[in-house]
Design an enzyme around this catalytic site. Structure first.
Site, PDB file in Angstrom:
ATOM      1  N   GLY A  86      14.998 -42.441   2.410  1.00 54.07           N
ATOM      2  CA  GLY A  86      15.439 -43.473   3.346  1.00 54.07           C
ATOM      3  C   GLY A  86      15.063 -43.101   4.770  1.00 54.07           C
ATOM      4  O   GLY A  86      15.762 -43.449   5.729  1.00 54.07           O
ATOM      5  N   GLY A  87      13.949 -42.385   4.901  1.00 54.26           N
ATOM      6  CA  GLY A  87      13.564 -41.817   6.194  1.00 54.26           C
ATOM      7  C   GLY A  87      12.829 -42.761   7.116  1.00 54.26           C
ATOM      8  O   GLY A  87      12.410 -42.361   8.202  1.00 54.26           O
ATOM      9  N   GLY A  88      12.672 -44.016   6.716  1.00 53.39           N
ATOM     10  CA  GLY A  88      11.880 -44.938   7.502  1.00 53.39           C
ATOM     11  C   GLY A  88      12.613 -45.625   8.632  1.00 53.39           C
ATOM     12  O   GLY A  88      11.981 -46.124   9.565  1.00 53.39           O
TER      13      GLY A  88
ATOM     14  N   SER B 117      30.222 -40.738   3.342  1.00 53.54           N
ATOM     15  CA  SER B 117      30.671 -41.700   4.344  1.00 53.54           C
ATOM     16  C   SER B 117      32.168 -41.563   4.549  1.00 53.54           C
ATOM     17  O   SER B 117      32.893 -41.139   3.636  1.00 53.54           O
ATOM     18  CB  SER B 117      30.353 -43.127   3.886  1.00 53.54           C
TER      19      SER B 117
ATOM     20  N   TYR C  29      30.684 -49.206  -2.828  1.00 52.02           N
ATOM     21  CA  TYR C  29      30.183 -48.244  -1.841  1.00 52.02           C
ATOM     22  C   TYR C  29      31.102 -47.021  -1.743  1.00 52.02           C
ATOM     23  O   TYR C  29      30.645 -45.873  -1.753  1.00 52.02           O
ATOM     24  CB  TYR C  29      30.055 -48.924  -0.481  1.00 52.02           C
TER      25      TYR C  29
ATOM     26  N   LYS D 258      30.218 -43.016  -2.522  1.00 57.09           N
ATOM     27  CA  LYS D 258      30.283 -41.991  -1.482  1.00 57.09           C
ATOM     28  C   LYS D 258      31.324 -40.908  -1.807  1.00 57.09           C
ATOM     29  O   LYS D 258      31.185 -39.757  -1.382  1.00 57.09           O
ATOM     30  CB  LYS D 258      30.564 -42.643  -0.124  1.00 57.09           C
TER      31      LYS D 258
END
EC number: 1.1.1.100
Length: 246
Positions: free
Chosen positions: A12-14, A141, A154, A158
């Site tokens: 998810g480095g973009g 999170s 979610y 997490k």
């Protein structure tokens, strides 16, 4: 430079926190692999790192697909010869209350946020264990710690990430591999900045500091945990929340 010549994968480095983390690691001397499902985001982040004198390469990856993840690992080893750090940052949200949540929403979030971390963590751990060193960093999170309205799926992922993180610390410690998680609060990512001002104000109001965090705040924590300064830290969850209370 705290990460000089280290090799790091950021999933998810973009964009968002992943992008900030990739840039921080490159600034600290790491050779960074930007892994993201969005090719345009990958290219943009890689180019910006190169423009600032850093070392980076990019690859398209689907973290829910074992073959795709293995290609990411092979790509990293082919380009840089080793793997010192992986930041399992890729994640999605599909919010709904329990009474309205569709099974498809549950499955999609579990697939990316939990199964994806497992697949990437396992693939990286195999390389690191053989090397006798490495750092696995997982994105949890504040929602995983305290729950949040409309985020059953979610929150479950997490919290699950924390369980995996602590388990991996126990299993991999003797092999020289550390495993830690970061639990961000409300962060001013591009997605959050597009929300209505009223919603943003509510987020700010949950923190005693009265502000949102920046992606760089999380990137700084990852850089510390990845460095030798944190060599005695494993199995931990670092909250970066501005003191948020949910």
């Amino acid at each position: 430079m705290r990460l000089l010549d280290k090799v790091a994968i950021i999933t998810g480095g973009g964009r968002g926190i992943g992008e900030a983390t990739a840039k921080k690691f490159a600034k600290e001397g790491a050779k960074v692999v930007i892994a993201d499902i969005n090719n345009e985001d990958v290219k943009k982040t890689v180019n910006e790192i190169h423009e600032n004198g850093g070392v980076a390469a990019g690859i398209n990856v689907d973290v829910t697909n074992t073959e795709s993840v293995n290609k990411m690992i092979d790509f990293t080893l082919k380009n840089y010869g080793r793997l010192d750090i992986i930041v399992n940052n890729a994640g999605i949200t599909m919010d709904s209350t329990l009474l309205k949540m569709a099974e498809e929403q549950w499955d999609a979030v579990i697939d990316v946020n939990l199964k994806g971390v497992y697949i990437c963590g396992q693939a990286a751990a195999k390389v690191m264990a053989e090397q006798g060193s490495g750092v696995i960093l997982n994105a949890s999170s504040v929602v995983g710690l305290y729950g949040n309205f409309g985020q059953t799926n979610y929150a479950a992922t997490k919290w699950g990430v924390i369980g995996m993180t602590k388990t991996w610390a126990k299993e991999l410690g003797k092999k020289g591999v550390r495993s830690n998680a970061v639990a961000p609060g409300f962060i001013a990512t591009p997605m959050v900045k597009k929300m209505p001002e009223k919603v943003i104000d509510i987020m700010k109001g949950k923190s005693p500091l009265g502000i949102l965090g920046e992606p760089e705040d999380i990137a700084n924590a990852y850089a510390f945990l990845a460095s030798d300064e944190a060599k005695f830290i494993t199995g931990s969850v670092l909250e970066i929340t501005g003191g948020v209370v949910l």
